[in-house]
Design an enzyme around this catalytic site. Sequence first.
Site, short mmCIF file in Angstrom:
data_model
loop_
_atom_site.label_atom_id
_atom_site.label_comp_id
_atom_site.label_asym_id
_atom_site.label_seq_id
_atom_site.Cartn_x
_atom_site.Cartn_y
_atom_site.Cartn_z
N ASN A 137 -38.64 53.63 -102.31
CA ASN A 137 -38.98 52.94 -103.55
C ASN A 137 -40.45 53.24 -103.84
OD1 ASN A 137 -39.57 51.19 -105.60
ND2 ASN A 137 -38.78 49.36 -104.58
N ARG B 159 -34.96 54.68 -105.51
CA ARG B 159 -34.86 53.67 -106.57
C ARG B 159 -35.56 54.23 -107.81
NH1 ARG B 159 -38.60 48.64 -107.86
NH2 ARG B 159 -37.27 47.73 -109.45
N HIS C 62 -33.51 44.97 -112.75
CA HIS C 62 -33.04 44.31 -111.52
C HIS C 62 -31.51 44.47 -111.34
CE1 HIS C 62 -36.55 41.25 -112.13
NE2 HIS C 62 -36.93 42.17 -111.25
N GLY D 108 -41.34 39.16 -110.86
CA GLY D 108 -40.58 39.51 -112.07
C GLY D 108 -39.28 38.74 -111.99
N ARG E 162 -45.90 37.43 -116.88
CA ARG E 162 -45.29 37.87 -118.15
C ARG E 162 -44.81 36.67 -118.96
NH1 ARG E 162 -41.59 41.81 -115.09
NH2 ARG E 162 -42.95 43.56 -114.63
N ASP F 60 -48.70 32.93 -108.42
CA ASP F 60 -47.83 32.74 -107.27
C ASP F 60 -47.20 31.35 -107.31
OD1 ASP F 60 -46.97 32.09 -104.55
OD2 ASP F 60 -47.93 33.96 -103.99
N GLY G 75 -37.82 36.19 -104.38
CA GLY G 75 -38.84 35.33 -103.76
C GLY G 75 -38.70 33.84 -104.04
N VAL G 76 -38.68 33.48 -105.32
CA VAL G 76 -38.61 32.06 -105.68
C VAL G 76 -37.18 31.54 -105.49
CG1 VAL G 76 -39.06 30.36 -107.49
CG2 VAL G 76 -40.46 32.44 -107.37
N GLY G 77 -36.22 32.31 -105.98
CA GLY G 77 -34.82 31.88 -105.90
C GLY G 77 -34.36 31.63 -104.47
N ASN H 233 -36.42 30.94 -101.91
CA ASN H 233 -37.32 30.10 -101.10
C ASN H 233 -37.80 28.82 -101.74
OD1 ASN H 233 -37.68 31.88 -98.73
ND2 ASN H 233 -38.43 33.30 -100.29
N GLU I 26 -31.51 45.21 -102.28
CA GLU I 26 -31.38 46.38 -103.16
C GLU I 26 -31.33 47.67 -102.34
OE1 GLU I 26 -34.55 44.18 -104.99
OE2 GLU I 26 -34.10 45.17 -106.89
P1 ADP Z 1 -41.37 40.82 -106.69
O1 ADP Z 1 -40.41 41.60 -105.81
O2 ADP Z 1 -40.94 40.68 -108.11
O3 ADP Z 1 -42.81 41.19 -106.53
P2 ADP Z 1 -40.63 38.59 -104.98
O4 ADP Z 1 -39.16 38.59 -105.14
O5 ADP Z 1 -41.20 39.02 -103.68
O6 ADP Z 1 -41.33 39.32 -106.18
O7 ADP Z 1 -41.12 37.08 -105.27
C1 ADP Z 1 -42.45 36.73 -105.25
C2 ADP Z 1 -42.56 35.29 -105.69
O8 ADP Z 1 -41.81 34.45 -104.78
C3 ADP Z 1 -43.98 34.75 -105.69
O9 ADP Z 1 -44.27 34.05 -106.90
C4 ADP Z 1 -43.97 33.78 -104.52
O10 ADP Z 1 -44.85 32.73 -104.71
C5 ADP Z 1 -42.55 33.28 -104.57
N1 ADP Z 1 -42.23 32.55 -103.33
C6 ADP Z 1 -42.13 33.05 -102.08
N2 ADP Z 1 -41.90 32.04 -101.22
C7 ADP Z 1 -41.87 30.89 -101.94
C8 ADP Z 1 -41.67 29.50 -101.64
N3 ADP Z 1 -41.48 29.09 -100.38
N4 ADP Z 1 -41.71 28.62 -102.67
C9 ADP Z 1 -41.92 29.01 -103.93
N5 ADP Z 1 -42.11 30.29 -104.28
C10 ADP Z 1 -42.07 31.22 -103.31
#
Ligand code: ADP
Length: 403
Positions: A7, A90, A179, A211, A240, A283, A331-333, A335, A384
């Site tokens: 990637n 990718r 995505h 994103g 964004r 973040d 990331g957010v989804g 965690n 992915e």
């Molecule tokens: P990308 O691949 O688009 O760069 P990621 O899928 O790695 O992004 O997601 C990054 C985001 O996930 C960041 O905003 C980060 O703060 C969020 N994140 C990671 N862990 C947590 C958590 N425990 N709670 C809330 N947000 C989280």
Amino acid sequence: MKVLVINSGSSSLKYQLFDMEDESVLCSGIVERIKLNGSRLVHKVGAKRYTYETPVNDHKMALKIVLNTLTDAEKGVIKSMDEIDAVGHRVVHGGETFSGSVLIEEKVMKALEDNVELAPLHNPPNIMGIVAAKELLPNVPHVGVFDTAFHQSLPKKAYYYAIPMKYYTKYKIRRYGFHGTSHFYVSRRAAEMLGKPIEDLKIVTCHIGNGASIAAVKYGKSVDTSMGFTPLEGLIMGTRCGDMDPAIVSFLQEKEHLSAKEINDILNKKSGVYGITNEFSSDMRDIEEAAENGNELAKVALEMYDYRIAKYVGAYAAAMNGVDAIVFTAGVGENSPYTRKDVCSYLEFLGLKIDDKRNDVYGKEAFITTDESKVKVLVVPTNEELVIARDTRKIVESMKTTI
Ligand code: ADP
């Protein structure tokens, strides 16, 4: 069969080497800060992690370092480069040309170049990665897997914009969506977890990372998605803006004397939760913490962020005339129990009920709704790279059978 997945971004090159016998990851890593000060390789084998700082001038040099590391006597996982059977790349934008993964031949390279205009930030570094890899591994097949491909099944009513049709004809301005590889993977995995054929399910997949995008996956096919001509449309993201009145663009350009590039940068890099919070952070961990500590802008940013996701889920339930499952990933989804619960609180009218204990999950596959919940909500970590490796294997194997 061993497949190297690459990637290649503007200043980084991520890689994973798969053994396709059991789909295990032999090693993974990233070359960061290509062409910048402080460039380095981070290489992981199982729980072991190696960091190696070295100047990296371009993508070819980055890949050379990766290949040397893969075959290194101490840190490596293969004896020689001959063990790499194929490379999967990718590629962000396949335009209308690619609705699936392809073997990268000359005419594909040409089509990739033709699509640069559609993704001026993403496709050139992807192409640099492919060129470097073809030079360094000239005797193996290279396969391109596109972020846009899964969304090529969108119907016209979802991908056309209501602007003069001549701009679609002339410039191919339409919704592409991104995505795709992630939406594809998590929708399939969700169907497996639900124990039902994907062809019977209506799933909304929420890829919420830095994103972020949502897709309506009806009977296995993407029928709508929130990102558009570029990744700017749709959800509120780290930096964004997502959806807004397009008239704001020309208004701001006039008032602030901004060029097209400047306004584009503001909407892509200075907006989202970063913009709402006066540049406090992009973040979501920081935003959640600040909101908890009473920061009013962080609170409203979080509310706006979750509200926008909920509105899209509702819209896509309508687009599919129903929804069986909602999937959170990235990331957010994966965690953030907070965001998942807050989004789902808008959707109780669908007969959806979150189980707080089950929702206390981080980066792991899980059902987070109660047993009675009519609509199931799942957390599915995205993968992915695995999709890229699988597609690469499939294409290489089909080459063998056709020879
Ligand atoms: P990308 O691949 O688009 O760069 P990621 O899928 O790695 O992004 O997601 C990054 C985001 O996930 C960041 O905003 C980060 O703060 C969020 N994140 C990671 N862990 C947590 C958590 N425990 N709670 C809330 N947000 C989280």
